[in-house]
Structure formats: structure tokens, C-alpha cells
Write a protein that holds these residues in place. Structure first.
Motif, PDB file in Angstrom:
ATOM      1  N   ASN A 169       1.658  17.851  99.734  1.00 56.73           N
ATOM      2  CA  ASN A 169       0.588  17.646  98.749  1.00 56.73           C
ATOM      3  C   ASN A 169      -0.782  17.483  99.389  1.00 56.73           C
ATOM      4  O   ASN A 169      -1.719  17.002  98.746  1.00 56.73           O
ATOM      5  N   CYS A 211       0.498  22.711  97.068  1.00 57.19           N
ATOM      6  CA  CYS A 211       1.122  22.277  95.809  1.00 57.19           C
ATOM      7  C   CYS A 211       1.536  23.485  94.964  1.00 57.19           C
ATOM      8  O   CYS A 211       2.643  23.531  94.409  1.00 57.19           O
ATOM      9  N   CYS A 228       9.050  17.292  93.000  1.00 61.09           N
ATOM     10  CA  CYS A 228       8.528  15.985  92.587  1.00 61.09           C
ATOM     11  C   CYS A 228       7.778  15.372  93.759  1.00 61.09           C
ATOM     12  O   CYS A 228       8.390  15.035  94.788  1.00 61.09           O
ATOM     13  N   GLN A 229       6.457  15.269  93.625  1.00 63.26           N
ATOM     14  CA  GLN A 229       5.604  14.741  94.692  1.00 63.26           C
ATOM     15  C   GLN A 229       5.856  15.512  95.990  1.00 63.26           C
ATOM     16  O   GLN A 229       5.604  16.705  96.061  1.00 63.26           O
ATOM     17  N   GLU A 230       6.395  14.850  97.029  1.00 60.67           N
ATOM     18  CA  GLU A 230       6.584  15.540  98.310  1.00 60.67           C
ATOM     19  C   GLU A 230       8.020  16.040  98.481  1.00 60.67           C
ATOM     20  O   GLU A 230       8.437  16.350  99.590  1.00 60.67           O
TER      21      GLU A 230
END
Length: 201
Positions: free
Chosen positions: A147, A153, A186-188
């Protein structure tokens, strides 16, 4: 599995025992003999003529139209597995019980770290509460500083969609057999979750 029962059921799949429904906007302006009482949709119903039945019965196979391949994901073993608490689980349960949580013992026992290496950890928890012949497998890939930029992303989202497309033919057959698969970022992390009957997972 009862092959004779299957053969008996297939004898009903004949033109003389079928109903054909044809719906089309091209029928607008035609005269119909009946009207649906709730939405006032006009329709007609007729029996197939002997000539039409004869043509259907003598048509033979249609190239490209066939039964789907055998679904290897269909389970046959629905037995419930039984496993006693092992020492490591008991230790975790005793620690969790100090919080005086009213949750049943079968849910309080934490998952176990059963294998680890420089880059991989494998956690395991046996279900003693719901008692169904099902299991869940969650693969979570930690991607570091994915991210750190908008470009990365977007690339992660594209990678997730491509992976879903690559797996779609396999996951469709699995889904029909009650084995669901989801791929999401999801996020990283990039995560793949598979749920279904234990025998085929």
C-alpha cells in the motif's frame, strides 16, 4: 449411489413428458386464448402435435449439447470427525478461561500454531461445537508495503480479479458441490478462503 434409480428417472426425460415454454416480445399483437389473472399477461397453451413429437423423438443428439463432466468435488463422506483436546489446546483454554467468558469450552480453546518456517505459519483449530462435516481453509499472503503507492494498490486489485477469472471454471464446479471459494485483498494481504465439505477440501 443407485445407478438403477438414475436410469429409471432418466426414462421420464422424453419429449412426450415435457413442457415447453416460449416467451418473446415478438408475440406482441398476437391473439392469445388465456390471460394470467394477477398481471393480466396473455398466453396460450397447446399440446404438441404428433408430428412435432415425432420430430423431437427422432432428432437424436445435438452436437455440442451434452451432460457436464463428472463433478469431482461432490462429496460422499459426511461423517463427523471426533478429536479430544490435546495438551496445547488445554493450556490455551485454561488461559482463556481466566476472562470468565460464558462461551462454551469448544469455542474458547484457541487455534494452534502447528507448523512454522521463515516465511510461513500454519494454524489449526478443530471444530467441536457445530459438529458438521465441513471445514474452512484460509490462505493469507502478507505482501509487505503493497500500500505504499496508489499504483501498487491498483495492481493488487487487478491481480485479485485476474486470479478470480483464472479459477472461475474450477470454482464453479466446486460451488455446485457446496465448496465455496473467495479471493480478496485486504490492506497489505491477499487472501484466499475455501469452505466446504471436509472430504473434498
Amino acid at each position: 449411489w443407485d445407478p438403477e434409480l438414475v436410469k429409471d428417472i432418466l426414462t421420464y426425460f422424453v419429449p412426450s413428458n415435457m413442457r415447453v415454454e416460449v416467451q418473446s416480445s415478438s408475440f406482441k399483437g398476437r391473439t392469445f386464448s388465456c390471460e394470467e389473472p394477477w398481471f393480466k399477461v396473455p398466453f396460450s397453451k397447446d399440446r404438441l402435435t404428433d408430428e412435432e413429437l415425432g420430430r423431437l423423438e427422432g432428432s437424436g443428439g445435438i452436437e455440442g449439447l451434452d451432460f457436464p463432466p463428472k463433478n469431482e468435488f461432490l462429496p460422499s463422506d459426511f461423517s463427523i470427525k471426533v478429536q479430544d483436546f490435546i495438551e496445547e489446546e488445554r493450556e490455551g483454554y485454561e488461559k482463556a478461561s481466566k476472562f470468565e467468558c460464558p462461551t462454551p469450552e469448544a469455542l474458547v480453546a484457541p487455534p494452534l500454531l502447528v507448523w512454522t518456517s521463515d516465511n510461513i505459519e500454519a494454524w489449526y483449530k478443530f471444530d467441536r461445537f457445530f459438529k458438521t462435516p465441513r471445514m474452512t481453509l484460509l490462505l493469507s499472503f502478507h505482501l509487505g508495503d503493497i500500500n505504499s503507492s496508489a499504483e501498487q494498490c491498483v495492481l493488487l486489485k487487478l491481480c485479485t480479479k485476474v486470479l478470480e477469472d483464472v479459477l472461475v471454471e474450477t470454482t464453479y464446479l466446486a460451488d455446485v458441490a457446496g465448496l465455496s471459494t473467495s479471493v480478496y485483498s485486504c490492506q497489505e494481504r491477499l487472501e484466499i478462503k475455501i469452505e466446504g465439505f471436509s472430504q473434498k477440501l
